[in-house]
Scaffold this motif. Structure first.
Motif, short mmCIF file in Angstrom:
data_model
loop_
_atom_site.label_atom_id
_atom_site.label_comp_id
_atom_site.label_asym_id
_atom_site.label_seq_id
_atom_site.Cartn_x
_atom_site.Cartn_y
_atom_site.Cartn_z
N GLU A 12 -1.61 -10.11 -6.15
CA GLU A 12 -1.84 -10.49 -4.75
C GLU A 12 -1.35 -11.91 -4.48
N TYR A 13 -1.61 -12.80 -5.44
CA TYR A 13 -1.16 -14.18 -5.29
C TYR A 13 0.37 -14.26 -5.27
N GLU A 14 1.02 -13.55 -6.17
CA GLU A 14 2.48 -13.54 -6.22
C GLU A 14 3.07 -12.99 -4.92
N LYS A 15 2.43 -11.95 -4.38
CA LYS A 15 2.87 -11.38 -3.10
C LYS A 15 2.71 -12.41 -1.98
N TYR A 16 1.59 -13.12 -1.97
CA TYR A 16 1.34 -14.15 -0.96
C TYR A 16 2.37 -15.27 -1.06
N LYS A 18 5.34 -15.13 -2.29
CA LYS A 18 6.65 -14.61 -1.88
C LYS A 18 6.76 -14.53 -0.37
N GLU A 19 5.66 -14.20 0.31
CA GLU A 19 5.66 -14.11 1.77
C GLU A 19 5.83 -15.46 2.44
N ILE A 20 5.18 -16.50 1.90
CA ILE A 20 5.22 -17.80 2.57
C ILE A 20 6.36 -18.71 2.10
N THR A 21 7.00 -18.36 1.00
CA THR A 21 8.10 -19.18 0.50
C THR A 21 9.33 -18.94 1.35
N THR A 23 13.12 -18.63 2.43
CA THR A 23 14.33 -18.25 1.72
C THR A 23 15.49 -19.06 2.29
#
Length: 156
Positions: A12-16, A18-21, A23
């Motif tokens: 869940e943390y990795e998904k979060y 990835k969403e806020i980083t 590109t």
């Protein structure tokens, strides 16, 4: 069971993240930097040519060009426009003399509330200071190397 929960939280943390980083596109950033730096250089060349056409020699024209570019950068920093140019153009806005002037002016603006002496006077070179220090040091070292190589006859 605890490790399964930890793995789920990690996913869940990795998904979060990835969403806020944000590109970034390297080719697009390079194009923006090229255009921004190129535009600054075109403005500088225009100033240089204008000064030469007014009868100034190469050295004096160059001095006026540098001073006007620094002035424009400081004014744009004061109007909070240069940071937007820097955000768009990246290194294209940071590398020329205008980027250096922006870093000095931005520090002065940021610390003006602390007063003339302890604010602006002490903190104006917080960003630009290392650039000055390492620029002088590296030019001194390279000058010494050149002097030694010239003394032993490597350069004529």
């Amino acid at each position: 069971m605890a490790t399964e929960q930890q793995k789920q939280k990690q996913k869940e943390y990795e998904k979060y993240v990835k969403e806020i980083t944000p590109t970034h596109s390297l080719p697009l950033n390079m194009a923006k930097a090229f255009l921004t730096g190129g535009l600054i250089c075109v403005i500088g060349q225009f100033i240089l040519n204008f000064a030469k056409n007014k009868g100034l020699d190469q050295e004096m024209s160059g001095s006026w060009c540098s001073m006007i570019l620094i002035l424009l950068s400081v004014i744009l920093t004061g109007l909070n426009l240069y940071p937007k140019i820097g955000k768009f153009g990246g290194a294209g806005a940071l590398v020329p003399i205008t980027g250096f002037a922006n870093s000095v002016a931005a520090s002065a603006i940021e610390y003006k509330a602390e007063g003339q002496v302890f604010g602006i006077g002490c903190k104006i070179f917080t960003i630009a200071g290392p650039v000055i220090l390492y620029g002088i040091m590296s030019s001194w070292v390279l000058g010494l190397i050149y002097y030694i190589l010239k003394s032993i006859g490597v350069f004529v």
